[in-house]
Design a protein around this motif. Structure first.
Motif, PDB file in Angstrom:
ATOM      1  N   ALA A 117      -1.174  -7.496  -5.401  1.00  0.00           N
ATOM      2  CA  ALA A 117      -1.843  -6.702  -4.359  1.00  0.00           C
ATOM      3  C   ALA A 117      -0.935  -5.570  -3.887  1.00  0.00           C
ATOM      4  O   ALA A 117      -1.404  -4.449  -3.651  1.00  0.00           O
ATOM      5  CB  ALA A 117      -2.235  -7.596  -3.188  1.00  0.00           C
ATOM      6  N   LEU A 118       0.375  -5.844  -3.766  1.00  0.00           N
ATOM      7  CA  LEU A 118       1.330  -4.799  -3.388  1.00  0.00           C
ATOM      8  C   LEU A 118       1.330  -3.673  -4.424  1.00  0.00           C
ATOM      9  O   LEU A 118       1.244  -2.492  -4.079  1.00  0.00           O
ATOM     10  CB  LEU A 118       2.742  -5.373  -3.273  1.00  0.00           C
ATOM     11  N   LEU A 119       1.418  -4.062  -5.668  1.00  0.00           N
ATOM     12  CA  LEU A 119       1.482  -3.069  -6.746  1.00  0.00           C
ATOM     13  C   LEU A 119       0.193  -2.260  -6.840  1.00  0.00           C
ATOM     14  O   LEU A 119       0.218  -1.034  -6.963  1.00  0.00           O
ATOM     15  CB  LEU A 119       1.782  -3.760  -8.072  1.00  0.00           C
ATOM     16  N   ASN A 120      -0.943  -2.935  -6.768  1.00  0.00           N
ATOM     17  CA  ASN A 120      -2.225  -2.226  -6.845  1.00  0.00           C
ATOM     18  C   ASN A 120      -2.410  -1.277  -5.662  1.00  0.00           C
ATOM     19  O   ASN A 120      -2.890  -0.156  -5.825  1.00  0.00           O
ATOM     20  CB  ASN A 120      -3.383  -3.220  -6.913  1.00  0.00           C
ATOM     21  N   THR A 121      -2.030  -1.740  -4.478  1.00  0.00           N
ATOM     22  CA  THR A 121      -2.161  -0.894  -3.291  1.00  0.00           C
ATOM     23  C   THR A 121      -1.260   0.324  -3.401  1.00  0.00           C
ATOM     24  O   THR A 121      -1.672   1.450  -3.105  1.00  0.00           O
ATOM     25  CB  THR A 121      -1.806  -1.699  -2.026  1.00  0.00           C
ATOM     26  N   ARG A 122      -0.028   0.123  -3.846  1.00  0.00           N
ATOM     27  CA  ARG A 122       0.908   1.240  -3.987  1.00  0.00           C
ATOM     28  C   ARG A 122       0.420   2.228  -5.046  1.00  0.00           C
ATOM     29  O   ARG A 122       0.528   3.437  -4.879  1.00  0.00           O
ATOM     30  CB  ARG A 122       2.300   0.725  -4.347  1.00  0.00           C
ATOM     31  N   THR A 123      -0.135   1.706  -6.142  1.00  0.00           N
ATOM     32  CA  THR A 123      -0.661   2.578  -7.183  1.00  0.00           C
ATOM     33  C   THR A 123      -1.827   3.403  -6.649  1.00  0.00           C
ATOM     34  O   THR A 123      -1.914   4.605  -6.915  1.00  0.00           O
ATOM     35  CB  THR A 123      -1.104   1.751  -8.401  1.00  0.00           C
ATOM     36  N   ASP A 143       4.082  -1.177   6.023  1.00  0.00           N
ATOM     37  CA  ASP A 143       2.638  -0.910   5.986  1.00  0.00           C
ATOM     38  C   ASP A 143       2.020  -1.421   4.690  1.00  0.00           C
ATOM     39  O   ASP A 143       0.925  -1.991   4.693  1.00  0.00           O
ATOM     40  CB  ASP A 143       2.365   0.586   6.124  1.00  0.00           C
ATOM     41  N   LEU A 144       2.726  -1.205   3.593  1.00  0.00           N
ATOM     42  CA  LEU A 144       2.241  -1.658   2.293  1.00  0.00           C
ATOM     43  C   LEU A 144       2.093  -3.178   2.281  1.00  0.00           C
ATOM     44  O   LEU A 144       1.082  -3.712   1.822  1.00  0.00           O
ATOM     45  CB  LEU A 144       3.208  -1.200   1.198  1.00  0.00           C
ATOM     46  N   LEU A 145       3.091  -3.882   2.816  1.00  0.00           N
ATOM     47  CA  LEU A 145       3.026  -5.344   2.860  1.00  0.00           C
ATOM     48  C   LEU A 145       1.888  -5.809   3.751  1.00  0.00           C
ATOM     49  O   LEU A 145       1.159  -6.750   3.398  1.00  0.00           O
ATOM     50  CB  LEU A 145       4.353  -5.921   3.340  1.00  0.00           C
ATOM     51  N   GLN A 146       1.696  -5.163   4.902  1.00  0.00           N
ATOM     52  CA  GLN A 146       0.601  -5.559   5.782  1.00  0.00           C
ATOM     53  C   GLN A 146      -0.751  -5.391   5.097  1.00  0.00           C
ATOM     54  O   GLN A 146      -1.628  -6.244   5.213  1.00  0.00           O
ATOM     55  CB  GLN A 146       0.640  -4.727   7.075  1.00  0.00           C
ATOM     56  N   SER A 153      11.034  -2.254  -2.670  1.00  0.00           N
ATOM     57  CA  SER A 153      11.383  -1.763  -4.005  1.00  0.00           C
ATOM     58  C   SER A 153      10.303  -0.826  -4.548  1.00  0.00           C
ATOM     59  O   SER A 153      10.549  -0.073  -5.480  1.00  0.00           O
ATOM     60  CB  SER A 153      11.603  -2.932  -4.966  1.00  0.00           C
ATOM     61  N   LEU A 154       9.112  -0.865  -3.958  1.00  0.00           N
ATOM     62  CA  LEU A 154       8.022  -0.012  -4.418  1.00  0.00           C
ATOM     63  C   LEU A 154       7.951   1.319  -3.684  1.00  0.00           C
ATOM     64  O   LEU A 154       7.294   2.247  -4.143  1.00  0.00           O
ATOM     65  CB  LEU A 154       6.681  -0.741  -4.256  1.00  0.00           C
ATOM     66  N   THR A 155       8.603   1.411  -2.534  1.00  0.00           N
ATOM     67  CA  THR A 155       8.582   2.651  -1.770  1.00  0.00           C
ATOM     68  C   THR A 155       9.935   2.858  -1.112  1.00  0.00           C
ATOM     69  O   THR A 155      10.621   1.906  -0.785  1.00  0.00           O
ATOM     70  CB  THR A 155       7.457   2.640  -0.711  1.00  0.00           C
ATOM     71  N   ALA A 156      10.329   4.090  -0.944  1.00  0.00           N
ATOM     72  CA  ALA A 156      11.667   4.393  -0.427  1.00  0.00           C
ATOM     73  C   ALA A 156      11.751   4.266   1.088  1.00  0.00           C
ATOM     74  O   ALA A 156      12.808   3.982   1.622  1.00  0.00           O
ATOM     75  CB  ALA A 156      12.070   5.806  -0.845  1.00  0.00           C
ATOM     76  N   ASN A 157      10.654   4.455   1.779  1.00  0.00           N
ATOM     77  CA  ASN A 157      10.653   4.447   3.238  1.00  0.00           C
ATOM     78  C   ASN A 157      10.402   3.032   3.756  1.00  0.00           C
ATOM     79  O   ASN A 157       9.378   2.425   3.423  1.00  0.00           O
ATOM     80  CB  ASN A 157       9.559   5.396   3.735  1.00  0.00           C
ATOM     81  N   TRP A 164      -0.473   6.131  -4.479  1.00  0.00           N
ATOM     82  CA  TRP A 164       0.155   7.174  -5.284  1.00  0.00           C
ATOM     83  C   TRP A 164      -0.900   8.080  -5.918  1.00  0.00           C
ATOM     84  O   TRP A 164      -0.740   9.284  -5.959  1.00  0.00           O
ATOM     85  CB  TRP A 164       1.023   6.531  -6.362  1.00  0.00           C
ATOM     86  N   ARG A 165      -1.991   7.497  -6.382  1.00  0.00           N
ATOM     87  CA  ARG A 165      -3.041   8.298  -7.005  1.00  0.00           C
ATOM     88  C   ARG A 165      -3.750   9.199  -6.005  1.00  0.00           C
ATOM     89  O   ARG A 165      -4.194  10.279  -6.337  1.00  0.00           O
ATOM     90  CB  ARG A 165      -4.064   7.383  -7.678  1.00  0.00           C
ATOM     91  N   ARG A 166      -3.878   8.714  -4.755  1.00  0.00           N
ATOM     92  CA  ARG A 166      -4.566   9.508  -3.729  1.00  0.00           C
ATOM     93  C   ARG A 166      -3.688  10.623  -3.168  1.00  0.00           C
ATOM     94  O   ARG A 166      -4.186  11.554  -2.566  1.00  0.00           O
ATOM     95  CB  ARG A 166      -4.990   8.603  -2.566  1.00  0.00           C
ATOM     96  N   ARG A 167      -2.386  10.506  -3.332  1.00  0.00           N
ATOM     97  CA  ARG A 167      -1.476  11.492  -2.754  1.00  0.00           C
ATOM     98  C   ARG A 167      -1.742  12.870  -3.350  1.00  0.00           C
ATOM     99  O   ARG A 167      -1.884  13.026  -4.551  1.00  0.00           O
ATOM    100  CB  ARG A 167      -0.028  11.076  -3.034  1.00  0.00           C
TER     101      ARG A 167
END
Length: 196
Positions: A92-98, A63-66, A53-57, A101-104
């Protein structure tokens, strides 16, 4: 003879704390925390749904979950309430995804004309595809109920002739003949003529 040693009552009452080596130093393929392994086995599907739900791919979600589970594993000893593990991993999922996103980095280029995508060969207009789908459903709805059910089960639900026959309580031959007649009617439907 040994000399008596005085210790405080709280130190005497507290159990000796077992010190484990750092999780990164565990032998490959082993886990210092069997409870972590059982938690991951039990909760992996639900946590993967959250990551998706946090990423489309789907690959990025795995990878995010790992990454989030690796962070959880490193902090496993510090997590006091193991009933709140789902919340910890989700955070941890949300923080990692954020952070991702910021580094992109998004590259933007100024240009005189907006680039128009080249039409791909064989690619048709999405509006035309939707109009054809709508016409197909209207044609299917005009079929008799039994033929409509067989066509939907065979071609939309992707059931075999035997599965369709079993589900509807008829013979396989009945399914074959009814589907054949239904497809004949669909081929003759005037609303579907432009698609031919």
């Amino acid at each position: 003879m040994t000399a008596p040693v005085c210790i405080s009552a709280s130190a005497a009452a507290a159990p000796a704390r077992q010190t484990l080596p750092h999780p990164r130093l565990a032998p490959a393929g082993t886990s210092l925390y069997p409870s972590f392994a059982s938690y991951v086995r039990a909760r992996h599907p639900a946590l993967l749904r959250t990551a998706r739900s946090l990423t489309a791919n789907p690959s990025d979600a795995e990878d995010l979950l790992q990454t989030a589970l690796a962070k959880t594993y490193v902090a496993w000893e510090r997590i006091e309430d193991h009933r709140a593990l789902d919340g910890y991993v989700r955070r941890a999922l949300l923080n990692t995804r954020t952070s991702q996103w910021r580094r992109r980095r998004v590259d933007e280029f100024a240009c005189d004309e907006l680039p128009e995508p080249e039409p791909r060969p064989g690619a048709d207009d999405p509006a035309e595809r939707q109009a054809l789908r709508d016409a197909m459903w209207r044609a299917i709805l005009r079929l008799p109920a039994r033929q409509r059910a067989m066509v939907v089960l065979r071609y939309y639900e992707d059931l075999s002739e035997a599965q369709t026959a079993e589900l509807l309580g008829v013979s396989v031959g009945t399914v074959k003949s009814a589907v054949s007649r239904a497809l004949g009617k669909l081929r003759e439907d005037p609303e579907l003529a432009p698609a031919r």
